[in-house]
Scaffold this motif. Structure first.
Motif, mmCIF file in Angstrom:
data_model
loop_
_atom_site.group_PDB
_atom_site.id
_atom_site.type_symbol
_atom_site.label_atom_id
_atom_site.label_comp_id
_atom_site.label_asym_id
_atom_site.label_seq_id
_atom_site.Cartn_x
_atom_site.Cartn_y
_atom_site.Cartn_z
ATOM 1 N N UNK A 93 -46.523 1.495 14.168
ATOM 2 C CA UNK A 93 -47.438 2.622 13.566
ATOM 3 C C UNK A 93 -46.521 3.740 13.540
ATOM 4 N N UNK A 94 -45.248 4.030 13.882
ATOM 5 C CA UNK A 94 -44.542 5.189 13.950
ATOM 6 C C UNK A 94 -44.191 5.464 12.496
ATOM 7 N N UNK A 95 -44.531 6.759 11.967
ATOM 8 C CA UNK A 95 -44.135 7.287 10.713
ATOM 9 C C UNK A 95 -43.289 8.594 10.829
ATOM 10 N N UNK A 96 -42.778 8.736 11.912
ATOM 11 C CA UNK A 96 -41.912 10.089 12.076
ATOM 12 C C UNK A 96 -42.574 11.050 12.993
ATOM 13 N N UNK A 97 -41.590 11.888 13.384
ATOM 14 C CA UNK A 97 -42.178 12.852 14.300
ATOM 15 C C UNK A 97 -43.008 14.055 13.449
ATOM 16 N N UNK A 98 -44.031 14.470 13.997
ATOM 17 C CA UNK A 98 -45.177 15.508 13.513
ATOM 18 C C UNK A 98 -44.668 16.892 13.982
#
Length: 199
Positions: A93-98
């Protein structure tokens, strides 16, 4: 499969080691909590408990097995009090730091694990990695050991650690043929296999 892989690496060289896992509540990392009940002296860091009943059940199981469950992410010095850290924070699920604190406290956990001098073992996908592109964001981990589940993901091409294991002997011949998987043979009745060569 997770415990078998860890045992291959650590059990032959020691009879006792401290164990720390950092994970967040999502189905892709349930195996990291389940594993804690089987490995020597250990501690689980679980900052937030997922809403699904399965998470409450896992926490209860850990408590019944007298496995300490902590909600605060350990400091770097506290992490160095362990012999190995298992990374089960993020997965598919990880899509990058927000940014702007939206990923707290997991951003701090991954950053601290990245600064460790003790071995880090990542489950399936190292935290901070894209499932296909690998270490696309910082902070991201550079684990010493990767345990791929079912089949190595494309991001494993970027793995540069010493130990890469595959766990998940349950993949049927039909699935192997359907997806064109090239999986190494499992020796005997073992539930995991070490991947000897670079993918």
């Amino acid at each position: 499969q997770f415990i078998y892989c860890l045992s291959y690496l650590f059990a032959p060289c020691c009879t006792f080691f401290l164990f720390l896992m950092i994970r967040r509540p999502q189905r892709s990392t349930l195996s990291s909590s389940s594993a804690a009940s089987d490995v020597y002296k250990r501690q689980v860091c679980l900052p937030k408990i997922g809403r699904a009943p399965v998470f409450a059940g896992l926490v209860k199981q850990l408590e019944q097995l007298h496995v300490p469950v902590e909600s605060q992410v350990p400091t770097l010095d506290e992490m160095h009090g362990f012999n190995v850290t298992v990374d089960g924070v993020f997965g598919f699920s990880f899509q990058g730091w927000r940014g702007q604190g939206k990923d707290a406290p997991y951003d701090a956990a991954v950053s601290r694990m990245g600064a460790l001098t003790i071995p880090v073992v990542s489950i399936d996908i190292p935290s901070g990695w894209h499932v296909e592109d690998g270490p696309a964001w910082e902070p991201g981990l550079r684990p010493e050991m990767l345990i791929s589940l079912t089949a190595p993901k494309k991001c494993a091409l970027a793995f540069e650690g010493q130990h890469h294991y595959l766990g998940g002997r349950f993949v049927t011949p039909a699935l192997i043929e359907k997806f064109g998987l090239e999986l190494p043979p499992y020796p005997g009745t073992e539930q995991c296999v070490k991947i000897q060569n670079k993918l």
